[in-house]
Enzyme design. Sequence first.
Site, PDB file in Angstrom:
ATOM      1  N   CYS A   1      -7.163  22.638   3.133  1.00  0.00           N
ATOM      2  CA  CYS A   1      -7.397  20.955   2.718  1.00  0.00           C
ATOM      3  C   CYS A   1      -6.107  20.821   2.463  1.00  0.00           C
ATOM      4  CB  CYS A   1      -8.468  21.047   2.454  1.00  0.00           C
ATOM      5  SG  CYS A   1      -8.858  21.038   0.665  1.00  0.00           S
ATOM      6  N   ASN A   2      -5.740  21.007   1.847  1.00  0.00           N
ATOM      7  CA  ASN A   2      -4.533  20.619   0.787  1.00  0.00           C
ATOM      8  C   ASN A   2      -2.161  20.931   1.670  1.00  0.00           C
ATOM      9  OD1 ASN A   2      -5.731  18.914  -0.860  1.00  0.00           O
ATOM     10  ND2 ASN A   2      -6.516  20.413  -1.847  1.00  0.00           N
TER      11      ASN A   2
ATOM     12  N   GLU B   1      -6.619  27.435  -9.252  1.00  0.00           N
ATOM     13  CA  GLU B   1      -7.644  27.501  -8.450  1.00  0.00           C
ATOM     14  C   GLU B   1      -7.390  28.685  -7.725  1.00  0.00           C
ATOM     15  OE1 GLU B   1      -8.637  27.440  -5.143  1.00  0.00           O
ATOM     16  OE2 GLU B   1      -6.817  26.091  -4.086  1.00  0.00           O
ATOM     17  N   GLY B   2      -8.977  29.549  -7.544  1.00  0.00           N
ATOM     18  CA  GLY B   2      -9.463  30.434  -6.750  1.00  0.00           C
ATOM     19  C   GLY B   2      -9.018  31.249  -5.124  1.00  0.00           C
TER      20      GLY B   2
ATOM     21  N   GLN C   1      -7.630  32.807   1.057  1.00  0.00           N
ATOM     22  CA  GLN C   1      -7.333  31.812   1.674  1.00  0.00           C
ATOM     23  C   GLN C   1      -5.565  32.049   2.801  1.00  0.00           C
ATOM     24  OE1 GLN C   1      -6.911  28.076  -0.014  1.00  0.00           O
ATOM     25  NE2 GLN C   1      -9.189  26.973   0.986  1.00  0.00           N
TER      26      GLN C   1
ATOM     27  N   LYS D   1     -19.079  28.005   1.993  1.00  0.00           N
ATOM     28  CA  LYS D   1     -18.045  28.119   0.709  1.00  0.00           C
ATOM     29  C   LYS D   1     -17.808  26.830   0.250  1.00  0.00           C
ATOM     30  CE  LYS D   1     -15.158  30.496  -2.167  1.00  0.00           C
ATOM     31  NZ  LYS D   1     -13.894  32.335  -2.460  1.00  0.00           N
ATOM     32  N   MET D   2     -17.515  25.847   0.752  1.00  0.00           N
ATOM     33  CA  MET D   2     -17.122  24.721   0.057  1.00  0.00           C
ATOM     34  C   MET D   2     -18.463  24.056  -0.532  1.00  0.00           C
ATOM     35  SD  MET D   2     -13.552  24.568  -0.413  1.00  0.00           S
ATOM     36  CE  MET D   2     -13.211  22.842  -0.249  1.00  0.00           C
TER      37      MET D   2
END
EC number: 1.2.1.70
Length: 428
Positions: A50-51, A114-115, A120, A192-193
Amino acid sequence: MNIAVVGLSHKTAPVEVREKLSIPEAKLEEVLAHLKSYPHIQEVAILSTCNRLEIYAVVTETEQGIIEISQFLSEKGHIPLHHLRRHLFILLHQDAVRHLMRVAAGLESLVLGEGQILAQVKNTHKLAQKYGGIGRLLDRLFKQAMTAGKRVRSETSIGTGAVSISSAAVELAQMKVIDICVCRVTIIGAGKMSRLLVQHLLSKGVSKIAIVNRSLRRAQELAGLFPEAQLQLHPLEEMINAVSVSDIVFTSTGATEPILNRSNLESIIAVNQSLMLVDISVPRNVDADVQQLEQIQSYNVDDLKAVVAANQESRRRLAQEAEGLLEEEVESFELWWRSLDTVPTISCLRDKVETIREQELEKALSRLGTEFAEKHQEVIEALTRGIVNKILHEPMVQLRAQQDIEARKRCLQSLQMLFDLDIEEQYT
């Protein structure tokens, strides 16, 4: 030959640009094959989150390879190249290597440390292997990056207490309402989100949570993870009804087009109703036109930066610890890569020596007679192979370990001349 990364991220491009270039997993095989069909791209892997959207490639000619990747992105996103260039970053060789390791360690993330990004990166490697995108160089690079990411998390404290995109989204919602505990919340999506959203909402004391998902089975699996919570489950057909009775809606689906827009919301929102939409998907699940409705507050992933900033300062100090570990992993990869120019010479020398060994062994066995040869051939074979390996071992180790490029090149040239080796160059 060079390693390059061409991409964009939350640092270089807004969400409306990133979503145009997002590559869903279902399209990955096709896209990898398309990129590998370009004449100057030998290996390729794609990290799409997403980023960020980053294309890692081994290119046989650097400038042409970069042009091919940039042109592909322009065509894929229907963005003129001159406009796209202002959002792209291009890194080569050691800078590209270091960047992937920083990404895997969470040092390039919106949420520092962040893990989720390490998983990913692993998935990027797995899929690039599965679809034949990567070869020897990128395979080694991604494995080294995963090692780097694991080391940073196990040998520093950067991952401890790190906020995630999901927790930042819940924090944002909490900042914008008087009391989130009494809010009716709907989550669209069951991945997951969404699981993390439920987890953080429950920790804030929210009790009225509904899950909307295309697959009701996935929604039931999600609900099963939180048996203490009474989650309401709805199929996608009931999405608008669920939204209409909500105070806050989080969207986190893999849809490639907006699923909420002015058209399907304006008829269900009462004049005195207030609705907050928090969209953490890329491509966006919520159309920008909802901002035309006075009753709606709409936020996307780019709006989370302010929430994350408060958590970042203490984590930046921890990131400095991680930098030293990453440099060790970068150096390890560089040493391996530099040693590759010794491979053709070593392979050729081994082949030549092995041919000589086999010829001389055959002569010796024929002189010893059939009975002796049959009885002792395995022993003599092992003896000659062992002698050859021991003679070659130390020179080969020293050759690979030679860090001075010019000195190593002179050694290679000497070997090639002394043994009359016909070398086919690789990985130069």
